[in-house]
Design an enzyme around this catalytic site. Structure first.
Site, PDB file in Angstrom:
ATOM      1  N   ARG A  64       0.774  -1.256  -0.058  1.00  0.00           N
ATOM      2  CA  ARG A  64      -0.017   0.031  -0.005  1.00  0.00           C
ATOM      3  C   ARG A  64       0.779   1.306  -0.048  1.00  0.00           C
ATOM      4  O   ARG A  64       0.612   2.403  -0.742  1.00  0.00           O
ATOM      5  CB  ARG A  64      -0.987  -0.105   1.153  1.00  0.00           C
ATOM      6  CG  ARG A  64      -1.800   0.898   0.978  1.00  0.00           C
ATOM      7  CD  ARG A  64      -3.022   1.085   2.180  1.00  0.00           C
ATOM      8  NE  ARG A  64      -4.403   0.095   2.016  1.00  0.00           N
ATOM      9  CZ  ARG A  64      -5.255   0.579   1.399  1.00  0.00           C
ATOM     10  NH1 ARG A  64      -5.406   1.758   0.841  1.00  0.00           N
ATOM     11  NH2 ARG A  64      -6.200  -0.351   1.101  1.00  0.00           N
ATOM     12  N   GLU A  90      -9.670   6.086   7.526  1.00  0.00           N
ATOM     13  CA  GLU A  90      -8.197   6.508   7.442  1.00  0.00           C
ATOM     14  C   GLU A  90      -7.707   7.635   6.689  1.00  0.00           C
ATOM     15  O   GLU A  90      -6.877   8.360   7.170  1.00  0.00           O
ATOM     16  CB  GLU A  90      -7.546   5.164   6.771  1.00  0.00           C
ATOM     17  CG  GLU A  90      -7.563   3.962   7.527  1.00  0.00           C
ATOM     18  CD  GLU A  90      -7.134   2.933   6.532  1.00  0.00           C
ATOM     19  OE1 GLU A  90      -7.978   2.128   5.938  1.00  0.00           O
ATOM     20  OE2 GLU A  90      -6.053   2.489   6.969  1.00  0.00           O
TER      21      GLU A  90
END
Ligand code: MTE
Ligand code: HPA
Ligand code: MOS
Length: 765
Positions: free
Chosen positions: A311, A714
């Site tokens: 990621r 997030e």
């Protein structure tokens, strides 16, 4: 949304504020319950020569001790690579690693005994940081490599070039509720576990494996966590497995509540990163080629380091088009705690790198960093393919940044700031606007699924269960709102019950910000099933057409008639209509090839931007956040109060990561910052006086998510990059135009002082 207050309060708010919300620690224990504590390794790396635990068994209150050899099944809690022993066996690989656990009549007796273990080690050389691991080629997983275009050919042709590097620190989760599990033996060898976990199914599987049992022997429940932040995605399995092993050997209930210091020593954190880069760009600051080495400290085992680093790699673009790019990503093995998921999951670290690169390009060219950022944004119809091959179809970054730059008076304040800095030798100010683009979905496609179970009782009340867990983010409230809207009920008619592996099986972790997308859709399917059955029944019973049956405000309009939902349900029950349904959802359109690093890993992107202004004291290095303006994209909000709370909380948690939360290991690999006395999270006092947080309006999700909303958990953390860059901006004002501050994260007062000294050896400091 069809009904009621657009921003109902958190379903447990009244319990949170009155201290009546039940956390695992509040669950009353059976009379024969025991308390447990871990014995931890005191060294970073070594062979266990001798571990004599017999004397512990004779200590007051001690009932049992368990170590590796006492695990009846598999002594491992890794879900991925089988490299995380529950209790260390043969070797220890970090200071703080669990060696054994003690069960005693009281918490104090258990802790005291856990500290009395006498262990003899044969010390081995320890690799503690990223540079040392890189030098030794010490990796937990193979390195990843992604190339798009011809970066090596384009670099030498660039009008300008820059090389640089950046150190980015880690972060402790500092969930207010520490790790905890309660293991309760049930009849016939089955076991019930209360776990503070984002991932009940994984706890179930690992407890079963540790006990040599099957999944249907183990039930895991979690009503809520006092925060998880990623720290309870994999690690609760360790706590639960240790409690289960002790409960198995004693036949008694075991409560294992980890003390705060032990928790900070034992559990993994956000990965710290190191980046080395070379970038080529034109005179307007547009990046033409980039080569980048990313390395992260994974600790002693793999845990989630593979997907975290993937990621990071996928977010080195942030909101920018990188046509010619090469990234190499090393996953370093060190003799420190195994780092894990943390809000943003590697994304924040990847984005830090590109933001520094663009900031340096701007300073080198004497341009406003905002203009250089703008010159590099993804286009809408062209320049819109990410380095991993996904088309950016939902780009709203131009709209957000234009609106925010205007509403925050960025340009005017830039000028005012220059004047302030010219006139103030001691206090310097800095300003920065940074964007966020964050990919939504688990990168491992498999995890993008969810289930729900919905019961309507014959009095018309509704009990909702789904696979997601509540950690304060408001998930239960949002999913209940979906059910209320689908059934035309007030929110008060819906009760959400604890997450429970015996109700919804095979769940994914509540993570990747995707829980309301996934569980909201699953619950919608369940509610629609029940509504359809009720409509079918009403059509028969009242001789009307389906379109004449409408659910609203706790009532059901049936042709000309209006009856209460409860009445319709009561009659449907008598007519033997099933009033319970499951619902299932899987995210469409996504696919990802891990080998080629190409595909569409994300269903969509969430966007945002922040403008931060800081003041730094050049005598002490202290910084103060003066003002922040945030504009954030949540699609069509499911609940604006909850979304604003997530944005504010996420932003401030990011500010902590980048300014005050410093993890510090000594030369022996012992973590010295393992309590709030030495590890500084932000407090209410750090919240700036001037704040504007707004939701982007008029931009429903272009994908068919639940009511066109977007994930919010997030992405806002990365809005804090604006604070780090505002600090860089203030430091840069001390040097001649074009100087590049060398500022590592976190920008603690010491780090800021060091960066100022390096810039201008004669400056006050
Ligand atoms: N908010 C609170 N209050 N507490 C938390 O632990 N975890 C964050 C975020 N917001 C967290 C939080 C993380 S890491 C994630 S992935 C998401 O919430 C998970 O919940 P969601 O999928 O429902 O957004
Ligand atoms: N995000 C968060 N948690 C995860 C992921 C992810 O992409 N993959 C596995 N766990
Ligand atoms: Mo969040 S780091 O995906 O639990």
């Amino acid at each position: 949304m069809a009904t009621g207050d657009p921003a109902p309060r958190h379903d447990s708010a009244h319990l949170h504020v009155s201290g009546r919300a039940l956390y695992a620690d509040d669950i009353p224990l059976p009379a024969n319950a025991l308390h447990a504590a871990f014995g931890l390794s005191s060294i970073a790396h070594g062979r266990i020569r001798e571990m004599d635990l017999a004397p512990l068994r004779r200590l007051p209150g001690v009932v049992a001790v368990a170590a590796a050899g006492d695990v009846p099944g598999v002594n491992n809690y890794s879900s991925t690579h089988h490299d995380d022993p529950i209790f260390a066996q043969g070797v220890v690989q970090y200071a703080g690693q669990p060696l054994f656990a003690v069960a005693a009549n009281s918490y104090a007796a258990a802790r005291k005994a856990a500290r009395s273990g006498r262990i003899e080690y044969e010390p081995l050389p320890a690799i503690l940081d990223i540079r040392a691991a890189l030098a030794a080629h010490s990796y937990v997983l193979p390195s990843a490599h992604l190339v798009r275009g011809r970066p090596h050919e384009m670099l030498p042709q660039a009008a300008r070039r820059l090389r640089g590097s950046l150190c980015i620190g880690g972060q402790d989760h500092f969930y207010l509720e520490g790790q905890i599990a309660i293991a309760l033996p049930q009849e016939d060898g089955t076991i019930l576990v209360h776990s503070s976990t984002q991932h009940p199914t994984e706890v179930q599987q690992i407890v079963a494996r540790a006990l040599g049992k099957r999944s249907n022997d183990v039930t895991v429940q979690c009503r809520r966590m006092g925060g998880g932040f990623g720290g309870k995605e994999t690690q609760p399995a360790l706590i639960a497995a240790a409690a289960a092993v002790l409960s198995y050997s004693t036949g008694r209930p075991i409560k294992l509540r980890v003390d705060r210091d032990d928790d900070m020593l034992m559990t993994g954190k956000r990965h710290d990163f190191l980046a080395d880069y070379e970038v080529g760009f034109d005179t307007e600051g547009r990046v033409s080629a980039l080569t980048l080495m990313l390395a992260s400290r994974c600790g002693y085992s793999a845990d989630l380091s593979g997907p975290v680093n993937d990621r990071a790699l996928m977010h080195i673009d942030n909101a920018y088009y990188l046509e010619h790019v090469e990234v190499v990503s090393h996953r370093c093995k060190t003799h420190t705690v195994s780092n894990t998921a943390f809000r943003g999951f590697g994304g924040p670290q990847g984005m830090m790198v590109i933001e520094q690169i663009l900031d340096e390009i701007a300073r080198t060219l004497r341009l406003d960093p905002l203009d250089v950022r703008g010159a590099n944004f993804y286009g809408v119809d062209s320049r819109n393919v990410t380095h991993y091959g996904q088309i950016v179809e939902d780009n709203v970054i131009h709209k957000i940044v234009d609106e925010l730059a205007g509403s925050s008076c960025y340009r005017e304040r830039r000028r005012a700031l220059a004047a302030w800095n010219a006139g103030n030798p001691v206090i310097k100010r800095g300003l920065a606007l940074t964007p966020v683009k964050f990919g939504i979905s688990f990168t491992a496609t498999m995890f993008n699924q969810a289930g729900a179970l919905l019961h309507v009782y014959s009095d018309g009340t509704v009990l909702l269960n789904h696979g997601g867990t509540e950690m304060g983010q408001g998930l239960f409230t949002k999913v209940a709102q979906v059910v209320a809207a689908e059934l035309g009920l007030p929110l008060s008619a819906i009760r959400v019950s604890a997450t429970d592996t015996s109700k919804v099986p095979n769940t994914s972790a509540s993570a990747a910000s995707a829980s309301s997308d996934l569980n909201g859709k699953a619950a919608q399917v369940a509610a629609q099933n029940i509504r359809q059955r009720l409509v079918r029944y009403a059509c028969e019973a009242y001789e009307v057409e389906a379109h004449e049956v409408r659910f609203h405000d706790g009532l059901v309009a049936v042709g000309e008639r209006e009856i209460s939902f409860a009445e319709l349900v009561g009659r449907a029950y008598q007519a033997r209509v099933s009033l319970s349904s499951t619902g299932f959802y899987k995210t469409p359109k996504i696919e990802w090839n891990k080998e080629t690093m190409r595909g569409r890993p994300f269903f969509y992107f969430a966007y945002g931007a922040a403008v931060s202004e800081v003041a730094i004291d050049t005598l002490t290095g202290e910084t103060q956040l003066l003002r922040v303006d945030i504009l954030h994209d949540v699609g069509t909000t499911l609940n604006s109060a909850i979304d604003l709370g997530q944005i504010e909380g996420g932003f401030l948690q990011g500010v902590g990561w980048l300014t005050s939360e410093e993890l510090w290991w000594n030369a022996l690999g012992e973590l010295q910052t393992h309590a709030p006395s030495t590890y500084k999270i932000p407090t209410a006092r750090d919240w700036p006086k001037q704040v504007s947080v707004r939701l982007l309006e008029g931009e429903p999700n272009r994908q068919d998510t639940i009511y066109r909303s977007k994930a919010v958990g997030e992405p806002p953390l990365m809005l804090a990059l604006s604070v780090f860059h505002a600090i860089r901006d203030a430091i840069a004002s001390l040097g001649p135009e074009g100087t590049l501050p060398d500022l590592a994260a976190p920008a603690t007062p010491e780090t800021v002082l060091r960066a100022m000294r390096a810039l201008s050896p004669t400056a006050p400091a």
